[in-house]
Scaffold this active site. Structure first.
Site, PDB file in Angstrom:
ATOM      1  N   GLU A  97      16.385   3.831   5.234  1.00  0.00           N
ATOM      2  CA  GLU A  97      16.120   2.631   4.438  1.00  0.00           C
ATOM      3  C   GLU A  97      14.616   2.502   4.286  1.00  0.00           C
ATOM      4  O   GLU A  97      13.876   2.817   5.214  1.00  0.00           O
ATOM      5  CB  GLU A  97      16.633   1.360   5.139  1.00  0.00           C
ATOM      6  CG  GLU A  97      18.125   1.161   5.087  1.00  0.00           C
ATOM      7  CD  GLU A  97      18.783   1.658   6.344  1.00  0.00           C
ATOM      8  OE1 GLU A  97      18.058   1.932   7.321  1.00  0.00           O
ATOM      9  OE2 GLU A  97      20.021   1.811   6.352  1.00  0.00           O
ATOM     10  N   TYR A 109       9.518  10.391  -0.366  1.00  0.00           N
ATOM     11  CA  TYR A 109      10.918  10.766  -0.167  1.00  0.00           C
ATOM     12  C   TYR A 109      11.501  11.432  -1.426  1.00  0.00           C
ATOM     13  O   TYR A 109      12.222  12.426  -1.328  1.00  0.00           O
ATOM     14  CB  TYR A 109      11.744   9.538   0.231  1.00  0.00           C
ATOM     15  CG  TYR A 109      11.315   8.912   1.546  1.00  0.00           C
ATOM     16  CD1 TYR A 109      11.023   9.712   2.646  1.00  0.00           C
ATOM     17  CD2 TYR A 109      11.190   7.533   1.699  1.00  0.00           C
ATOM     18  CE1 TYR A 109      10.626   9.157   3.853  1.00  0.00           C
ATOM     19  CE2 TYR A 109      10.797   6.969   2.898  1.00  0.00           C
ATOM     20  CZ  TYR A 109      10.510   7.781   3.974  1.00  0.00           C
ATOM     21  OH  TYR A 109      10.109   7.235   5.169  1.00  0.00           O
TER      22      TYR A 109
HETATM   23  C1  LIG Z   1       4.451   6.505   3.752  1.00  0.00           C
HETATM   24  C2  LIG Z   1       3.601   7.406   4.666  1.00  0.00           C
HETATM   25  C3  LIG Z   1       4.457   7.899   5.825  1.00  0.00           C
HETATM   26  C4  LIG Z   1       3.130   8.619   3.831  1.00  0.00           C
HETATM   27  O1  LIG Z   1       2.363   9.464   4.658  1.00  0.00           O
HETATM   28  P1  LIG Z   1       0.924   9.992   4.153  1.00  0.00           P
HETATM   29  O2  LIG Z   1       0.405  10.939   5.164  1.00  0.00           O
HETATM   30  O3  LIG Z   1       0.087   8.815   3.833  1.00  0.00           O
HETATM   31  O4  LIG Z   1       1.346  10.734   2.795  1.00  0.00           O
HETATM   32  P2  LIG Z   1       0.957  12.220   2.353  1.00  0.00           P
HETATM   33  O5  LIG Z   1      -0.513  12.344   2.273  1.00  0.00           O
HETATM   34  O6  LIG Z   1       1.699  13.192   3.174  1.00  0.00           O
HETATM   35  O7  LIG Z   1       1.518  12.222   0.851  1.00  0.00           O
HETATM   36  C5  LIG Z   1       2.761  12.804   0.531  1.00  0.00           C
HETATM   37  C6  LIG Z   1       3.297  12.184  -0.744  1.00  0.00           C
HETATM   38  O8  LIG Z   1       3.569  10.797  -0.538  1.00  0.00           O
HETATM   39  C7  LIG Z   1       3.292  10.069  -1.732  1.00  0.00           C
HETATM   40  N1  LIG Z   1       2.201   9.134  -1.483  1.00  0.00           N
HETATM   41  C8  LIG Z   1       1.438   9.051  -0.379  1.00  0.00           C
HETATM   42  N2  LIG Z   1       0.569   8.024  -0.495  1.00  0.00           N
HETATM   43  C9  LIG Z   1       0.796   7.476  -1.707  1.00  0.00           C
HETATM   44  C10 LIG Z   1       0.233   6.362  -2.396  1.00  0.00           C
HETATM   45  N3  LIG Z   1      -0.752   5.630  -1.867  1.00  0.00           N
HETATM   46  N4  LIG Z   1       0.734   6.040  -3.613  1.00  0.00           N
HETATM   47  C11 LIG Z   1       1.746   6.757  -4.157  1.00  0.00           C
HETATM   48  N5  LIG Z   1       2.312   7.831  -3.547  1.00  0.00           N
HETATM   49  C12 LIG Z   1       1.836   8.176  -2.342  1.00  0.00           C
HETATM   50  C13 LIG Z   1       2.924  11.093  -2.771  1.00  0.00           C
HETATM   51  O9  LIG Z   1       4.108  11.529  -3.395  1.00  0.00           O
HETATM   52  C14 LIG Z   1       2.347  12.201  -1.912  1.00  0.00           C
HETATM   53  O10 LIG Z   1       2.398  13.443  -2.539  1.00  0.00           O
HETATM   54  P3  LIG Z   1       1.159  13.950  -3.464  1.00  0.00           P
HETATM   55  O11 LIG Z   1      -0.063  13.785  -2.627  1.00  0.00           O
HETATM   56  O12 LIG Z   1       1.510  15.378  -3.737  1.00  0.00           O
HETATM   57  O13 LIG Z   1       1.168  13.054  -4.647  1.00  0.00           O
HETATM   58  C15 LIG Z   1       2.335   6.677   5.201  1.00  0.00           C
HETATM   59  O14 LIG Z   1       1.574   6.206   4.112  1.00  0.00           O
HETATM   60  C16 LIG Z   1       2.631   5.540   6.147  1.00  0.00           C
HETATM   61  O15 LIG Z   1       2.730   5.754   7.342  1.00  0.00           O
HETATM   62  N6  LIG Z   1       2.749   4.294   5.626  1.00  0.00           N
HETATM   63  C17 LIG Z   1       2.998   3.128   6.470  1.00  0.00           C
HETATM   64  C18 LIG Z   1       4.363   3.132   7.102  1.00  0.00           C
HETATM   65  C19 LIG Z   1       5.466   3.342   6.088  1.00  0.00           C
HETATM   66  O16 LIG Z   1       5.473   2.737   5.027  1.00  0.00           O
HETATM   67  N7  LIG Z   1       6.432   4.218   6.437  1.00  0.00           N
HETATM   68  C20 LIG Z   1       7.554   4.572   5.586  1.00  0.00           C
HETATM   69  C21 LIG Z   1       8.671   3.629   5.648  1.00  0.00           C
HETATM   70  S1  LIG Z   1       9.491   3.640   7.207  1.00  0.00           S
END
Ligand SMILES: CC(C)(COP(=O)(O)OP(=O)(O)OC[C@H]1O[C@@H](n2cnc3c(N)ncnc32)[C@H](O)[C@@H]1OP(=O)(O)O)[C@@H](O)C(=O)NCCC(=O)NCCS
Length: 144
Positions: A97, A109
């Site tokens: 979720e 995702y």
């Molecule tokens: C969501 C989360 C896990 C993503 O991890 P991250 O290390 O920041 O993301 P990555 O650098 O690996 O990016 C992977 C992909 O995510 C998406 N993404 C990451 N940050 C983004 C942003 N600010 N806006 C839009 N897409 C984004 C993109 O699709 C990206 O791929 P791309 O770089 O080829 O476009 C991280 O931002 C996080 O921990 N957020 C807070 C907690 C949370 O919301 N967890 C998920 C719900 S449980």
């Protein structure tokens, strides 16, 4: 990860979520039936993924990268690791979720192959009431 990482886990959780899990919830995740994966760099925990095993399904309960290290590919790396571990354990699918407003997580995702299979109304607490959850699923079956 282990319970020794709890301090770092809480600090990552509080940096990443507006409504963070409590210490008690994390402690429960170190009981049988859960997978707790961590991502370290230079000896420092930068993020974690927590999954619950239910029959042949893996439920991704939490994925969080410390705010200071977001946007550098770590979330994707950790998710791919969790998916690979689930496949190695012959799981059938991964479910999760996510807040319907969490564009970054939903983009991650979708890019990794998850499909939206439904919504849960008012699932999460939010600043002005409640927020819906988007339910997503990844089929882990692969042809031999
Ligand atoms: C969501 C989360 C896990 C993503 O991890 P991250 O290390 O920041 O993301 P990555 O650098 O690996 O990016 C992977 C992909 O995510 C998406 N993404 C990451 N940050 C983004 C942003 N600010 N806006 C839009 N897409 C984004 C993109 O699709 C990206 O791929 P791309 O770089 O080829 O476009 C991280 O931002 C996080 O921990 N957020 C807070 C907690 C949370 O919301 N967890 C998920 C719900 S449980």
């Amino acid at each position: 990860m282990s319970l020794h990482d709890l301090g770092s886990i809480l600090s990552i959780e509080r940096s990443g979520h507006a409504f963070p899990w409590t210490e008690t919830v994390f402690k429960d995740c170190f009981k049988p039936g859960y997978d707790c994966w961590g991502l370290w760099s230079g000896g420092e925990l930068h993020g974690f993924a927590i999954l619950a095993r239910q029959y042949d399904e893996l439920h991704l309960l939490n994925l969080c990268i410390h705010r200071s290290f977001q946007g550098a590919g770590l979330g994707r790396r950790l998710l791919r690791y969790a998916v690979a571990q689930a496949q190695a354990a012959s799981a059938r699918c991964m479910l999760l979720e996510v807040r319907a407003s969490n564009r970054a997580a939903i983009a991650l995702y979708v890019n990794e192959g998850f499909a939206t299979i439904g919504y849960r109304k008012d699932y999460y607490p939010a600043g002005n009431g409640r927020e819906d959850a988007q339910v997503m699923s990844l089929n882990l079956h692969h042809s031999p």
